[in-house]
Design an enzyme around this catalytic site. Structure first.
Site, short mmCIF file in Angstrom:
data_model
loop_
_atom_site.label_atom_id
_atom_site.label_comp_id
_atom_site.label_asym_id
_atom_site.label_seq_id
_atom_site.Cartn_x
_atom_site.Cartn_y
_atom_site.Cartn_z
N ASP A 117 -9.22 18.86 -13.80
CA ASP A 117 -9.45 17.52 -14.35
C ASP A 117 -9.03 17.55 -15.82
OD1 ASP A 117 -10.54 15.21 -15.53
OD2 ASP A 117 -12.25 15.18 -14.15
N LYS A 174 -9.62 6.22 -18.74
CA LYS A 174 -9.95 6.75 -20.05
C LYS A 174 -8.72 6.78 -20.96
CE LYS A 174 -14.02 7.48 -18.12
NZ LYS A 174 -13.85 7.35 -16.68
N ARG A 226 0.83 -1.20 0.00
CA ARG A 226 0.00 0.00 0.00
C ARG A 226 0.87 1.26 0.00
NH1 ARG A 226 -2.31 -0.57 4.63
NH2 ARG A 226 -1.24 1.14 5.68
N TYR A 285 -18.40 16.14 -14.68
CA TYR A 285 -18.81 14.73 -14.75
C TYR A 285 -19.79 14.45 -13.62
CZ TYR A 285 -18.40 9.74 -13.72
OH TYR A 285 -18.67 8.44 -13.42
#
Length: 383
Positions: A169, A194, A45, A97
């Site tokens: 973004d 994406k 992690r 979004y």
């Protein structure tokens, strides 16, 4: 190094085996050579060699001091919001979004962080929306799905004079076409699912910080919250980055051709694409980006036409998401913005007639032929 070279070599040097491709290290734990001694890796992690290579490359591509890979784009947004405190206020692009809007409403406001939606393309409107408790401006440019463009330089100059952070973004254009940190932003966000991944086969998110003080906050939360990207998807994302310049050029070239074709179709009443010279924000796009991307939204004449097109395309898939090799057609009102009140959607131009097209890597003429038969009333299967 040139951007294309950085995509391939920027974050990796061959290990002792001489492997030209970064290996996948699925290891969750690492043996210590002694007490209070470490190899630099302690627990998956906290850091993993495969993810580390990816993050180094991402930081170089966005020209940031550090990058962090997350298990999803929304995990990246959530971690970012945790760097702020109850009582803090955001100014946010009013055409975000839908998942970001849902997160702000359902979780951030519950935790004491408020935000005001504003047309960030209108700097005077942004200034009017400022409050003493405002701490950041959250931009999505081009916006999703109406493709509105915000002047990152202008907003950043004003915001920094007010002591605010600027978050961008950059999912739609990627660092290949737009580099917000170079334009004044402090933090860049990506849904790496994406274009960065580019093949419709991974789920990932990215934050890139310009300043070390922001990187330190994100680093602590990245490890503490634990929504880190796993080694295999880190490797897939690294592989996707190697072809990012080639893919983005193809996406953009095809999108330009399709946008121009759509403008000539009788049933298409409006085409939203940043690369159209007649747009009011075209000059801003030209000034802050080197390309216009592969996303097109368009409004048809009736709801019936919109639904018919969605059900009639054969080569293009009627599906959510974007930025992959396959072209995808989305119905924002019922998909990406399903949790946003309809009245709010309507004010933004998101209605029953609006469709969003993610132009893939297929031949542009084949995509046009598919759209043509769908707009004309359907056609035979087999395209």
């Amino acid at each position: 190094m040139n951007f294309s070279t950085l995509c391939i070599h920027g974050g990796y040097k061959p290990d002792a085996t001489g492997s030209v491709v970064a290996p996948i290290y699925p290891t969750t734990a690492y043996a210590h050579p002694g007490v209070r001694r470490s190899t630099g890796y302690d627990y998956i992690r906290t850091q993993n060699p495969t993810r580390e290579q990816l993050e180094k490359t991402l930081a170089l591509l966005e020209n940031g001091c550090a990058a962090f890979a997350f298990s999803s784009g929304m995990a990246a947004v959530q971690c970012l919001l945790e760097t702020f405190s109850p009582g803090d206020h955001f100014l946010a692009t009013d055409d975000l979004y839908g998942g970001s809007i849902r997160l702000f409403h359902a979780i951030s406001q519950k935790n004491g962080i408020t935000y005001t939606s504003v047309d960030t393309g209108d700097l005077e409107a942004v200034k009017r929306a400022w409050r003493p408790e405002t701490k950041a401006v959250y931009l999505e440019t081009p916006s999703n799905p109406t493709m509105r463009v915000t002047d990152i330089r202008a907003v950043s100059q004003w915001a920094h004079a007010k002591g605010l952070k600027v978050i961008v973004d950059n999912t739609f254009l990627t660092p290949y076409f737009q580099q917000p940190l170079n334009l004044g932003a402090d933090i860049v966000l990506h849904s790496a699912t994406k274009y960065l991944g580019g093949h419709n086969d991974i789920l990932a998110g990215v934050l890139v910080a310009k300043h070390e003080e922001d990187a330190e906050k994100i680093r602590f939360l990245h490890n503490t919250i634990g929504a880190c990207l796993d080694p295999f998807n880190s490797w897939l994302l690294s592989r996707g980055l190697k072809t990012l310049p080639l893919r983005m050029e193809r996406h953009a070239a095809s999108a330009w051709k399709i946008a121009r074709w759509l403008q000539g179709q009788p049933k298409v009443k409006k085409v939203l694409y940043p690369g159209l010279p007649e747009r009011a924000d075209y000059a801003v796009s030209k000034a802050q980006s080197t390309g216009f991307g592969g996303m097109i939204s368009f409004e048809v004449d009736t709801e019936e036409t919109a639904r018919h097109v969605l059900e009639s395309v054969r080569l293009i898939f009627f599906a959510e998401s974007l930025g992959g090799t396959e072209s995808l057609l989305t119905y924002p009102l019922l998909q990406t913005h399903a949790d946003v009140p309809k009245e709010e959607c309507y004010t933004k131009g998101i209605n029953e007639r609006l469709l969003r097209l993610s132009v893939g890597l297929e031949d542009a003429d084949d995509l046009i032929a598919d759209l043509a038969q769908a707009l004309a009333g359907g056609g035979a299967h087999g395209l």
